[in-house]
Design an enzyme around this catalytic site. Structure first.
Site, mmCIF file in Angstrom:
data_model
loop_
_atom_site.group_PDB
_atom_site.id
_atom_site.type_symbol
_atom_site.label_atom_id
_atom_site.label_comp_id
_atom_site.label_asym_id
_atom_site.label_seq_id
_atom_site.Cartn_x
_atom_site.Cartn_y
_atom_site.Cartn_z
ATOM 1 N N ARG A 67 -2.233 -9.036 12.564
ATOM 2 C CA ARG A 67 -2.844 -8.390 11.449
ATOM 3 C C ARG A 67 -4.944 -8.287 11.379
ATOM 4 O O ARG A 67 -4.726 -7.825 10.399
ATOM 5 C CB ARG A 67 -2.532 -9.747 10.386
ATOM 6 C CG ARG A 67 -3.009 -9.440 8.817
ATOM 7 C CD ARG A 67 -3.020 -10.696 8.131
ATOM 8 N NE ARG A 67 -2.224 -11.858 8.002
ATOM 9 C CZ ARG A 67 -3.435 -12.127 8.459
ATOM 10 N NH1 ARG A 67 -4.853 -12.093 7.873
ATOM 11 N NH2 ARG A 67 -2.765 -13.417 8.147
ATOM 12 N N TYR A 126 -1.604 12.039 -7.659
ATOM 13 C CA TYR A 126 -0.349 11.200 -7.464
ATOM 14 C C TYR A 126 0.721 10.471 -8.009
ATOM 15 O O TYR A 126 -0.236 9.763 -9.022
ATOM 16 C CB TYR A 126 -0.183 11.001 -5.288
ATOM 17 C CG TYR A 126 1.008 10.363 -5.417
ATOM 18 C CD1 TYR A 126 1.638 10.491 -5.067
ATOM 19 C CD2 TYR A 126 1.057 8.514 -5.306
ATOM 20 C CE1 TYR A 126 2.773 10.136 -4.904
ATOM 21 C CE2 TYR A 126 2.150 8.104 -4.999
ATOM 22 C CZ TYR A 126 3.151 8.665 -4.176
ATOM 23 O OH TYR A 126 4.340 8.209 -3.950
ATOM 24 N N ASP A 191 -7.991 12.785 -1.428
ATOM 25 C CA ASP A 191 -7.001 12.106 -1.468
ATOM 26 C C ASP A 191 -5.857 13.481 -0.839
ATOM 27 O O ASP A 191 -6.322 14.831 -1.938
ATOM 28 C CB ASP A 191 -6.027 11.533 -2.322
ATOM 29 C CG ASP A 191 -4.454 11.601 -2.198
ATOM 30 O OD1 ASP A 191 -3.953 12.092 -0.879
ATOM 31 O OD2 ASP A 191 -3.069 11.286 -2.646
ATOM 32 N N LYS A 216 3.598 11.604 5.148
ATOM 33 C CA LYS A 216 4.008 13.281 4.304
ATOM 34 C C LYS A 216 3.508 13.638 6.037
ATOM 35 O O LYS A 216 4.401 13.603 6.785
ATOM 36 C CB LYS A 216 3.010 13.948 3.581
ATOM 37 C CG LYS A 216 3.266 12.272 2.447
ATOM 38 C CD LYS A 216 4.671 12.505 1.263
ATOM 39 C CE LYS A 216 4.133 11.178 0.990
ATOM 40 N NZ LYS A 216 3.747 11.000 -0.449
HETATM 41 C C1 LIG Z 1 2.926 10.122 -1.001
HETATM 42 C C2 LIG Z 1 1.899 10.553 -1.875
HETATM 43 C C3 LIG Z 1 1.023 9.128 -1.267
HETATM 44 C C4 LIG Z 1 1.826 7.781 -1.273
HETATM 45 O O1 LIG Z 1 1.765 7.725 -0.067
HETATM 46 P P1 LIG Z 1 2.901 6.950 0.609
HETATM 47 O O2 LIG Z 1 3.107 6.601 1.949
HETATM 48 O O3 LIG Z 1 4.349 7.170 -0.383
HETATM 49 O O4 LIG Z 1 2.721 4.810 0.043
HETATM 50 C C5 LIG Z 1 -0.469 9.583 -2.219
HETATM 51 N N1 LIG Z 1 -0.490 10.430 -2.646
HETATM 52 C C6 LIG Z 1 -0.640 12.095 -2.136
HETATM 53 C C7 LIG Z 1 -0.790 13.154 -2.707
HETATM 54 C C8 LIG Z 1 0.958 11.640 -1.070
HETATM 55 O O5 LIG Z 1 1.580 12.678 -1.731
#
Ligand SMILES: *Cc1c(COP(=O)(O)O)cnc(C)c1O
Length: 397
Positions: A67, A126, A191, A216
């Protein structure tokens, strides 16, 4: 191996980043270290390592406990930091865990001053991020606004400005440098999930954090949940402390998969982006499509951010159907009906039903999420097959 003196082409960097210690270890593939704990021959030295890691140091003489530190995850972090051009990166169990850590670290800076933190969040975001902020779970006050209002909304207690560009799901672009200027001393988090480090490096424009859902494009094969934040070392230390204390660690198997996605990232982005641009152009002329949103289309980038801030329009597009969007999705035979994005296959989803379901209806409307909007994450299939599938579904619904 990456030489620090001469920067390589991003395709070369993507292949080699985070692998500098492999030759020394005598291995070629990324090793997966599944240890939950580490032997401590000298407990005094072990204690010093624990202390260093608990204070946010990136490495120590021993990993002590998984951790606190994991070598497989640390390699992925070094690779991502190299691609983003930042001193450090800190990986988390998911994109949401990464965003939460940035928010907790920001809240902590307010708590240390004895005040409740305030976040300025630029919509659209998001759906999960929007809901996390709106529900007040983290004990932060939040003002949702737009880029032009940032200076007015930043006050004494503001600890973070949060934005996405391109935004989800309508692909609007925001001028990061302009928001950074309007935010003054307040750190800005971007982001960067949709753009990836291949198309955009937010810290180059003064952002304090570049946040990714590595689930992603970075992982890229739809088989791993992961998040990562690229930033300066001083900010990374606070994020590591949040990760240690909340336990939002990335599992080493997931760290391995996220890292394994990186060598092909530039090629995948380039191929998917080319197909997305062509699909966007064709869809814009389709009789059963009312509107198409994609940064590469004429008029979609009034501030001229393509080329200046973002090196390409990316692989995601959104469209508004003339007919019933859910019926249209039901007619598709090849394109995958699913949430998420950035995988090898092309995926389609209806934001009002799925990704942005938990965002209040009035707020959805403000973000341009109309009832007929669908989002398409373009994958690696051949354009002729994708077009045939989309065209037939649009005509038959
Ligand atoms: C999918 C996504 C998230 C969240 O990510 P997870 O890995 O599903 O927790 C945050 N921001 C954007 C733009 C996303 O497409």
């Amino acid at each position: 191996m990456i030489s620090a003196s001469r920067p390589h082409h991003e395709r070369t960097t993507a292949v080699h980043a985070g692998r500098a210690d492999l030759v020394g270890l005598g291995v070629h593939a990324l090793p997966i270290d599944l240890s939950s704990t580490y032997p401590l021959p000298d407990q005094r030295l072990g204690g010093a390592a624990l202390q260093a890691l608990a204070e946010g140091d990136p490495t120590a003489a021993s990993s002590v406990y998984s951790r606190l530190h994991n070598p497989t995850v640390a390699r992925f972090e070094r690779a991502l930091a190299t691609l983003e051009g930042t001193e450090a990166a800190v990986a988390f169990a998911s994109g949401m865990a990464a965003i939460t850590a940035v928010l907790i670290a920001a809240a902590q800076t307010a708590a240390q001053r004895g005040v409740r933190g305030h976040v300025v969040a630029l919509r659209p975001l998001y759906g999960g991020t929007d809901h996390l902020l709106a529900c007040g779970m983290l004990g932060l006050d939040v003002t949702f606004t737009t880029a032009d209002r940032v200076a007015e909304e930043c006050g004494e207690r503001t600890v973070l400005v949060l934005l996405e560009t391109p935004s989800n799901p309508c692909l609007g672009l925001i001028d990061i440098a302009e928001v950074v200027r309007r935010s003054g001393e307040v750190p800005v988090a971007v982001d960067n999930t949709f753009a990836t480090p291949i198309l955009q490096n937010p810290t180059e424009f003064g952002a304090a954090y570049s946040v990714h859902s590595a689930t992603k494009f970075l992982g890229g094969h739809g088989d791993v949940l992961a998040g990562v934040v690229a930033c300066a070392e001083t900010r990374a230390a606070a994020l590591r402390q949040v990760r240690i204390l909340t336990g939002s660690v990335l599992h080493p198997l997931a760290g391995y998969l996220a890292h394994r996605g990186l060598p092909t990232l530039p090629l995948r982005m380039s191929a998917a982006q080319e197909t997305a641009g062509e699909l966007a152009r064709r869809l814009a002329e389709h009789p059963n499509v009312a509107a198409v949103h994609h940064p590469g289309l004429p008029g979609a980038d009034p501030s001229g951010l393509l080329g200046r801030q973002m090196r390409g329009p990316g692989a995601i597009l959104a469209l508004e159907t003339v007919g019933d969007p859910i019926a249209m999705i039901g007619k598709l035979g090849l394109i995958t009906s699913s949430v998420s994005l950035g995988s090898t296959d092309t995926m389609i989803q209806h934001p009002a039903s799925l990704t942005h379901r938990l965002v209040a209806e009035t707020d959805r409307a403000d973000c341009g999420i109309t009832p007929n909007l669908v989002r398409l994450s373009v994958g690696l299939e051949h354009i002729s097959d994708l077009w045939a599938d989309l065209d037939a579904a649009l005509r038959n619904s």
